[in-house]
Design a protein around this motif. Structure first.
Motif, PDB file in Angstrom:
ATOM      1  N   LEU A  17      54.547  27.224  54.886  1.00 27.09           N
ATOM      2  CA  LEU A  17      54.270  28.607  55.437  1.00 27.09           C
ATOM      3  C   LEU A  17      53.657  27.951  56.741  1.00 27.09           C
ATOM      4  CD1 LEU A  17      53.730  31.687  55.337  1.00 27.09           C
ATOM      5  CD2 LEU A  17      51.993  31.705  54.761  1.00 27.09           C
ATOM      6  N   GLU A  18      54.752  28.963  57.408  1.00 25.17           N
ATOM      7  CA  GLU A  18      54.370  27.515  59.144  1.00 25.17           C
ATOM      8  C   GLU A  18      53.200  28.544  59.554  1.00 25.17           C
ATOM      9  OE1 GLU A  18      56.682  26.978  63.490  1.00 25.17           O
ATOM     10  OE2 GLU A  18      57.561  27.246  61.607  1.00 25.17           O
ATOM     11  N   ALA A  19      53.607  30.089  59.339  1.00 26.22           N
ATOM     12  CA  ALA A  19      52.683  30.918  60.453  1.00 26.22           C
ATOM     13  C   ALA A  19      52.404  32.137  59.566  1.00 26.22           C
ATOM     14  CB  ALA A  19      52.954  31.730  61.503  1.00 26.22           C
ATOM     15  N   GLY A  20      51.346  33.169  59.156  1.00 20.92           N
ATOM     16  CA  GLY A  20      51.299  34.056  57.943  1.00 20.92           C
ATOM     17  C   GLY A  20      50.257  33.765  57.082  1.00 20.92           C
ATOM     18  N   THR A  21      50.473  35.200  55.967  1.00 20.20           N
ATOM     19  CA  THR A  21      49.278  34.318  55.060  1.00 20.20           C
ATOM     20  C   THR A  21      50.497  35.212  54.133  1.00 20.20           C
ATOM     21  OG1 THR A  21      48.238  36.452  55.097  1.00 20.20           O
ATOM     22  CG2 THR A  21      46.771  34.650  55.934  1.00 20.20           C
ATOM     23  N   GLU A  36      48.356  29.968  53.168  1.00 12.02           N
ATOM     24  CA  GLU A  36      47.892  30.480  54.714  1.00 12.02           C
ATOM     25  C   GLU A  36      48.448  29.045  55.957  1.00 12.02           C
ATOM     26  OE1 GLU A  36      43.678  30.325  55.522  1.00 12.02           O
ATOM     27  OE2 GLU A  36      43.023  31.669  54.680  1.00 12.02           O
ATOM     28  N   SER A  37      48.974  29.595  56.794  1.00 11.01           N
ATOM     29  CA  SER A  37      49.847  28.355  57.704  1.00 11.01           C
ATOM     30  C   SER A  37      49.644  26.718  57.478  1.00 11.01           C
ATOM     31  CB  SER A  37      48.955  28.999  59.039  1.00 11.01           C
ATOM     32  OG  SER A  37      50.130  30.368  59.312  1.00 11.01           O
ATOM     33  N   GLY A  38      50.558  26.574  56.884  1.00  9.83           N
ATOM     34  CA  GLY A  38      50.320  25.019  56.227  1.00  9.83           C
ATOM     35  C   GLY A  38      50.140  24.769  54.852  1.00  9.83           C
ATOM     36  N   SER A  60      50.483  39.505  55.648  1.00  8.60           N
ATOM     37  CA  SER A  60      50.528  39.752  56.902  1.00  8.60           C
ATOM     38  C   SER A  60      51.345  40.557  57.972  1.00  8.60           C
ATOM     39  CB  SER A  60      50.745  38.300  57.985  1.00  8.60           C
ATOM     40  OG  SER A  60      51.951  37.233  57.813  1.00  8.60           O
ATOM     41  N   ALA A  63      54.929  36.455  58.903  1.00 11.99           N
ATOM     42  CA  ALA A  63      55.307  35.189  58.565  1.00 11.99           C
ATOM     43  C   ALA A  63      56.463  33.965  59.389  1.00 11.99           C
ATOM     44  CB  ALA A  63      54.751  35.418  57.042  1.00 11.99           C
ATOM     45  N   LYS A  64      56.674  33.128  58.964  1.00 13.99           N
ATOM     46  CA  LYS A  64      57.617  32.022  59.200  1.00 13.99           C
ATOM     47  C   LYS A  64      57.243  31.218  58.407  1.00 13.99           C
ATOM     48  CE  LYS A  64      59.438  29.392  62.424  1.00 13.99           C
ATOM     49  NZ  LYS A  64      59.322  29.057  64.418  1.00 13.99           N
TER      50      LYS A  64
END
Length: 102
Positions: A17-21, A36-38, A60, A63-64
């Motif tokens: 998960l690069e971005a978002g939740t 979460e991100s990461g 979120s 998400a990315k």
């Protein structure tokens, strides 16, 4: 939210998960902490060629997610295989603790 993986489906990708939740759902019930991100998920299905143990749903607005297919996962993550397998003990303990809570 959008479901990235669905419990019971065959696992063919590893996700970061690069971005978002996101949250985890087992039998339709939220369990555990949010991703979460990461964060990452999907490794157990690839390591053991098993169906997905949980649904992962975006919580979120956006998400990315980065996805690695099985062959890329094996090639890139191969040296980390022992670490991921070691973490399996933590997952099993966590799943046992979650039984009956949700």
């Amino acid at each position: 939210g959008t479901e990235i993986v669905v419990q019971g489906d065959l696992g063919d990708k590893f996700y970061v998960l690069e971005a978002g939740t996101c949250d985890f759902l087992i039998d339709g019930k939220k369990c555990g902490d949010d991703v979460e991100s990461g964060g990452y998920f999907g490794e157990l299905a690839l390591l053991y060629n098993q169906p997905r143990k949980a649904t992962v749903r975006v919580t979120s607005k956006k998400a990315k997610v980065l996805a690695l297919d099985r062959s890329t996962f094996t090639g890139v993550m191969g040296p980390l295989h022992a670490i991921l397998k070691r973490n399996e003990e933590q997952y099993a303990k966590y799943m046992k603790e979650m039984e009956g809570k949700y």
